[in-house]
Design a protein around this motif. Structure first.
Motif, short mmCIF file in Angstrom:
data_model
loop_
_atom_site.label_atom_id
_atom_site.label_comp_id
_atom_site.label_asym_id
_atom_site.label_seq_id
_atom_site.Cartn_x
_atom_site.Cartn_y
_atom_site.Cartn_z
N THR A 74 -1.92 8.74 -0.75
CA THR A 74 -1.58 7.49 -0.07
C THR A 74 -0.21 7.04 -0.53
O THR A 74 0.32 7.53 -1.54
CB THR A 74 -2.62 6.38 -0.38
OG1 THR A 74 -2.63 6.15 -1.80
CG2 THR A 74 -4.01 6.79 0.08
N ASP A 75 0.38 6.11 0.21
CA ASP A 75 1.66 5.50 -0.18
C ASP A 75 2.80 6.49 -0.31
O ASP A 75 3.63 6.42 -1.22
CB ASP A 75 1.52 4.72 -1.50
CG ASP A 75 0.44 3.65 -1.43
OD1 ASP A 75 -0.28 3.48 -2.43
OD2 ASP A 75 0.31 3.01 -0.37
N VAL A 76 2.83 7.45 0.62
CA VAL A 76 3.93 8.41 0.61
C VAL A 76 5.14 7.77 1.28
O VAL A 76 5.07 7.38 2.45
CB VAL A 76 3.54 9.72 1.33
CG1 VAL A 76 4.75 10.64 1.46
CG2 VAL A 76 2.40 10.40 0.60
N SER A 77 6.23 7.64 0.55
CA SER A 77 7.45 7.04 1.10
C SER A 77 8.63 7.55 0.31
O SER A 77 8.49 8.33 -0.64
CB SER A 77 7.39 5.52 1.04
OG SER A 77 7.42 5.09 -0.32
N LYS A 78 9.82 7.11 0.68
CA LYS A 78 11.02 7.52 -0.04
C LYS A 78 11.16 6.78 -1.36
O LYS A 78 11.97 7.15 -2.21
CB LYS A 78 12.26 7.26 0.81
CG LYS A 78 12.34 8.14 2.06
CD LYS A 78 13.64 7.87 2.80
CE LYS A 78 13.74 8.76 4.05
NZ LYS A 78 15.00 8.54 4.80
N GLY A 79 10.36 5.72 -1.55
CA GLY A 79 10.50 4.90 -2.74
C GLY A 79 9.62 5.35 -3.87
O GLY A 79 9.82 6.40 -4.47
N SER A 80 8.59 4.55 -4.17
CA SER A 80 7.75 4.82 -5.34
C SER A 80 6.90 6.07 -5.14
O SER A 80 6.64 6.49 -4.01
CB SER A 80 6.84 3.62 -5.60
OG SER A 80 6.03 3.37 -4.48
#
Length: 302
Positions: A74-80
């Motif tokens: 989950t929470d796959v992004s360019k950030g954290s």
């Protein structure tokens, strides 16, 4: 923790280089399913993963998105960093002093399924027939065909009683029924062994896996059953005899026999303390000694 997986784990660019995004996804998927990366745990940063696998961050992002589409992250992004999804890793039954004994098919099946999440599956078994193991392997085989498990190598070794020995059990109450019972046991031993071997070897053709299934014959009837799983678990059960009635080849037979699928299975794990580690080690030594000394070639023929 296995040193091979030390930093999600611990591999450096020199150990692995220029992986494709699908290879990265396969490796991370294996770590999640084997429990190296646990539900709720933060993944390493994309920069660290890129360095580990020797790729640009774009390839890492593609791999993470594949795992997100499979609901493993989950929470796959360019950030954290991404997070391992709840329920992503298989449930591992308890082992060691806290683990209660369970009927063989209750305790064996989930442990065999969890074992197939490892890149190299290693199972040694000593038993009267391979019925319980054949049944337990059914679920991981379904997971492999569904694309949810992808071991690269599978090694299975089985020690079973030889065809020409006088079995201690199953044994007839009336000695005249001995030949009938022996034929029934031999048919079951061979049929189950062939099903197990064929189902596993089929993975060589369908999935390109390296699979080896070997059988050796014991010169005695084992009073216990033993399963050694991936070098870290030893599962042990007694064959407890009882007087039973069966209809075999249209004949009513009274016999002494054990229900192996219900034999109470005790679980020992190498990492569960000194007691368990010693039991696992000695079980491996015992199995290897039988394999390399008094056992002989076993050919499965009906």
């Amino acid at each position: 923790m296995d040193p091979e997986h030390a930093s999600a784990s611990g591999r450096t660019r020199s150990q692995r280089s220029r992986s494709s995004h699908r290879e990265i996804a396969d490796e991370l998927r294996s770590r999640i399913r084997s429990g190296v990366l646990r539900p709720g745990e933060r993944m390493p940063t994309q920069a660290k993963l890129a360095d580990e696998f020797g790729v640009e961050r774009g390839a890492v992002r593609q791999a993470l998105r594949i795992l997100q589409s499979e609901r493993l992250l989950t929470d796959v992004s360019k950030g954290s960093p991404a997070t391992v999804a709840a329920g992503a890793a298989p449930w591992h039954p308890p082992a060691g002093p806290a683990a209660p004994p369970e009927p063989t098919m209750v305790g064996l099946a989930p442990r065999i399924a969890a074992a197939f999440a490892a890149p190299h599956v290693r199972i040694d078994a000593l038993c009267l027939t391979s019925v319980s193991l054949t049944l337990a392997i059914g679920e991981p085989l379904r997971q492999i065909h569904a694309g949810r498990l992808k071991p690269a190598k599978i090694d299975v070794r089985l020690l079973l009683p030889g065809r020409n020995i006088d079995l201690a059990f199953p044994a007839p109450v009336d000695a005249d029924d001995g030949g009938l019972l022996h034929r029934r046991w031999l048919t079951q031993r061979n049929a189950q062994g062939m099903v197990l071997r064929q189902n596993l070897l089929a993975l060589c053709t369908t999935h390109g896996m390296d699979v080896r299934v070997s059988f050796r014959a014991l010169p005695f009837t084992p009073p216990v059953k033993l399963y050694l799983v991936n070098g870290v678990e030893a599962l042990f059960a007694y064959y407890t005899l009882g007087r039973r009635e069966r209809e075999i080849e249209h004949e009513h037979v009274e016999l002494y026999d054990a229900d192996g699928t219900r034999s109470m299975l005790f679980a020992f794990e190498r990492r569960a303390g000194e007691r368990d580690a010693a039991f696992v080690e000695q079980s491996h030594l015992w199995f290897d000694a039988l394999w390399g000394t008094i056992s002989s070639d076993l050919v499965l023929t009906l």
